[in-house]
Write a protein that holds these residues in place. Structure first.
Motif, short mmCIF file in Angstrom:
data_model
loop_
_atom_site.label_atom_id
_atom_site.label_comp_id
_atom_site.label_asym_id
_atom_site.label_seq_id
_atom_site.Cartn_x
_atom_site.Cartn_y
_atom_site.Cartn_z
N LEU A 13 -41.20 31.02 20.60
CA LEU A 13 -41.33 32.46 20.43
C LEU A 13 -40.47 33.24 21.43
O LEU A 13 -40.08 34.37 21.17
CB LEU A 13 -42.80 32.88 20.57
N LEU A 14 -40.15 32.60 22.55
CA LEU A 14 -39.25 33.23 23.51
C LEU A 14 -37.77 33.03 23.14
O LEU A 14 -36.90 33.63 23.77
CB LEU A 14 -39.50 32.66 24.92
N GLY A 15 -37.51 32.17 22.16
CA GLY A 15 -36.14 31.94 21.71
C GLY A 15 -35.56 30.60 22.07
O GLY A 15 -34.45 30.27 21.65
N PHE A 16 -36.29 29.81 22.86
CA PHE A 16 -35.81 28.48 23.23
C PHE A 16 -35.88 27.51 22.05
O PHE A 16 -36.62 27.73 21.09
CB PHE A 16 -36.68 27.90 24.35
N GLN A 17 -35.11 26.42 22.14
CA GLN A 17 -35.36 25.23 21.33
C GLN A 17 -36.25 24.32 22.18
O GLN A 17 -35.80 23.66 23.10
CB GLN A 17 -34.05 24.51 21.01
N ALA A 18 -37.54 24.33 21.89
CA ALA A 18 -38.52 23.68 22.77
C ALA A 18 -38.87 22.28 22.26
O ALA A 18 -39.16 22.09 21.08
CB ALA A 18 -39.78 24.53 22.87
N THR A 19 -38.86 21.32 23.18
CA THR A 19 -39.15 19.92 22.85
C THR A 19 -40.20 19.37 23.81
O THR A 19 -40.07 19.51 25.02
CB THR A 19 -37.87 19.07 22.97
N ILE A 20 -41.24 18.74 23.24
CA ILE A 20 -42.26 18.09 24.07
C ILE A 20 -41.75 16.72 24.51
O ILE A 20 -41.35 15.91 23.69
CB ILE A 20 -43.58 17.92 23.30
N LEU A 21 -41.74 16.51 25.83
CA LEU A 21 -41.32 15.21 26.37
C LEU A 21 -42.26 14.80 27.49
O LEU A 21 -42.69 15.64 28.28
CB LEU A 21 -39.90 15.29 26.94
N PRO A 22 -42.58 13.50 27.61
CA PRO A 22 -43.36 13.03 28.75
C PRO A 22 -42.61 13.25 30.05
O PRO A 22 -41.37 13.25 30.09
CB PRO A 22 -43.54 11.54 28.46
N PHE A 23 -43.37 13.39 31.12
CA PHE A 23 -42.82 13.59 32.46
C PHE A 23 -41.74 12.56 32.80
O PHE A 23 -40.66 12.90 33.29
CB PHE A 23 -43.98 13.53 33.47
N ALA A 24 -42.01 11.30 32.51
CA ALA A 24 -41.11 10.23 32.94
C ALA A 24 -39.76 10.26 32.24
O ALA A 24 -38.79 9.67 32.71
CB ALA A 24 -41.78 8.87 32.71
N GLU A 25 -39.66 10.96 31.11
CA GLU A 25 -38.42 10.98 30.34
C GLU A 25 -37.49 12.15 30.68
O GLU A 25 -36.41 12.26 30.12
CB GLU A 25 -38.74 11.01 28.84
N ILE A 26 -37.92 13.02 31.60
CA ILE A 26 -37.14 14.22 31.89
C ILE A 26 -35.74 13.90 32.43
O ILE A 26 -34.75 14.44 31.91
CB ILE A 26 -37.90 15.14 32.87
N PRO A 27 -35.58 13.06 33.46
CA PRO A 27 -34.22 12.82 33.99
C PRO A 27 -33.26 12.32 32.92
O PRO A 27 -32.12 12.78 32.83
CB PRO A 27 -34.46 11.79 35.09
N GLN A 28 -33.71 11.35 32.11
CA GLN A 28 -32.81 10.81 31.08
C GLN A 28 -32.48 11.88 30.03
O GLN A 28 -31.35 11.94 29.53
CB GLN A 28 -33.46 9.60 30.40
N ALA A 29 -33.46 12.74 29.71
CA ALA A 29 -33.22 13.79 28.72
C ALA A 29 -32.16 14.77 29.20
O ALA A 29 -31.34 15.25 28.40
CB ALA A 29 -34.53 14.51 28.41
N PHE A 30 -32.14 15.05 30.49
CA PHE A 30 -31.08 15.89 31.04
C PHE A 30 -29.73 15.18 30.93
O PHE A 30 -28.72 15.78 30.53
CB PHE A 30 -31.36 16.23 32.51
N SER A 31 -29.70 13.90 31.27
CA SER A 31 -28.42 13.18 31.30
C SER A 31 -27.82 13.02 29.91
O SER A 31 -26.60 12.94 29.76
CB SER A 31 -28.61 11.80 31.95
N THR A 32 -28.67 12.98 28.88
CA THR A 32 -28.17 12.82 27.51
C THR A 32 -27.96 14.14 26.79
O THR A 32 -27.51 14.15 25.64
CB THR A 32 -29.15 11.96 26.68
N GLY A 33 -28.31 15.25 27.45
CA GLY A 33 -28.15 16.56 26.82
C GLY A 33 -29.27 16.94 25.87
O GLY A 33 -29.17 17.96 25.17
#
Length: 332
Positions: free
Chosen positions: A181-201
């Motif tokens: 609703l704020l305009g983001f493309q929002a994705t639910i991810l577990p805490f442990a997957e955050i670093p890899q999600a940043f590295s893969t875009g």
């Protein structure tokens, strides 16, 4: 000899079978899973809870904590307790919104936007959660809040268009709806997957607490933390009813007394560390600022709309449980 994760779970299964058979007659060890590292205040609080239980039970109950997703992934801990794999664990309540809307109520923006109102909401929800977990063979020992939330971005948030299309990691169905609703493309991810999600875009930004930002070193991937407060979601330490009931009455009282102390301490720790943690973000090169007024007002409007939807999806029993809180906060 150090047990592997699989062997530890196997040992816990043996314990579950033993405790289900009758009252414990000898010293008991519970294997416990949590999802956060040792320097997270939630984990520190659990360690103090464990120390009190072991000391005041005279060694009748020891708890072997395996933190940081090292035994069971955070989102799987509830099922592991319910199925008897482990007797005790720490849950993040907001990830179970698909099971019951009550799990995500605290995650709606500005429904409980301060520690004081978050505590009152916790008290209102407690009887409902007691029954919900009790019917599933579990018992909630205590709740601890996360600090207020904020946005981690590579850019300063100055106007609404800054948010459009940015890939945002969030942690629950309610924060996903808010992000969209704020305009983001929002994705639910577990805490442990955050670093890899940043590295893969996969993600470019976060909406989470200062504590989580420190845990994953958010300064490696973002430059700004915009504090919005607004949401104080909760973790819960939960035990299998079979394991708890197998303890003698004196040890049960030790556990319950330690849980009361842990809940009070956890809320104090959360509040005390919030400002300190924002300082750590700044010390690591991040620009820390308060959310602009337009963003706060937009989040309040979104929160009001989400609360209407929540009431439409919640059961009559859930609504009845929290109606006194809604009335006290002018949310009717």
């Amino acid at each position: 000899m150090k047990l592997s994760g699989t062997r530890k779970i196997a040992a816990a299964l043996g314990l579950a079978a033993l405790t289900a058979a009758g009252p414990a007659s000898a010293a008991t060890t519970w294997l416990m899973a949590s999802g956060y590292p040792e320097d997270n205040f939630h984990t520190k609080n659990i360690r103090m809870f464990i120390e009190e239980v072991e000391e005041k039970s005279g060694g009748e109950l020891t708890i072997d904590l395996q933190p940081n997703d090292s035994l069971i992934k955070l989102d799987s801990i509830k099922r592991a307790i319910q199925s008897g794999q482990i007797p005790i664990g720490e849950l993040r309540l907001g990830v179970y919104g698909n099971e019951d809307p009550m799990y995500i109520l605290a995650g709606l923006p500005f429904v409980a936007p301060t520690y004081a109102t978050a505590w009152d909401l916790k008290d209102a929800q407690k009887p409902y959660f007691d029954k919900l977990f009790g019917d599933a063979g579990m018992k909630v020992l205590y709740y601890t809040p996360w600090p207020g939330q904020g946005f981690y971005t590579k850019f300063p948030i100055e106007e609404a268009s800054d948010l459009e299309g940015v890939k945002l990691r969030i942690y629950s169905t309610s924060t996903q709806e808010m992000g969209e609703l704020l305009g983001f493309q929002a994705t639910i991810l577990p805490f442990a997957e955050i670093p890899q999600a940043f590295s893969t875009g996969l993600i470019e930004a976060l909406f989470t607490s200062p504590q989580t930002g420190i845990d994953i070193q958010a300064w490696d991937n973002t430059d700004h933390f915009t504090d919005a407060g607004a949401i104080y979601t909760k973790n819960a330490v939960v035990v299998s009813s079979a394991a708890f009931d197998a303890l003698d009455e004196a040890t049960q009282k030790v556990v319950l007394d330690a849980a009361v102390a842990a809940e009070k301490r956890g809320w104090e720790m959360s509040e005390a560390t919030n400002k300190e943690q924002q300082g750590i973000l700044a010390d690591n090169g991040m620009t820390v600022s308060q959310a602009p007024d337009w963003l706060i007002e937009k989040m309040k409007t979104i929160g009001g709309k989400m609360l209407v939807t929540w009431k439409e999806s919640a059961s009559p029993e859930a609504i009845e449980a929290v109606t006194p809180y809604f009335q006290a906060q002018g949310l009717e």
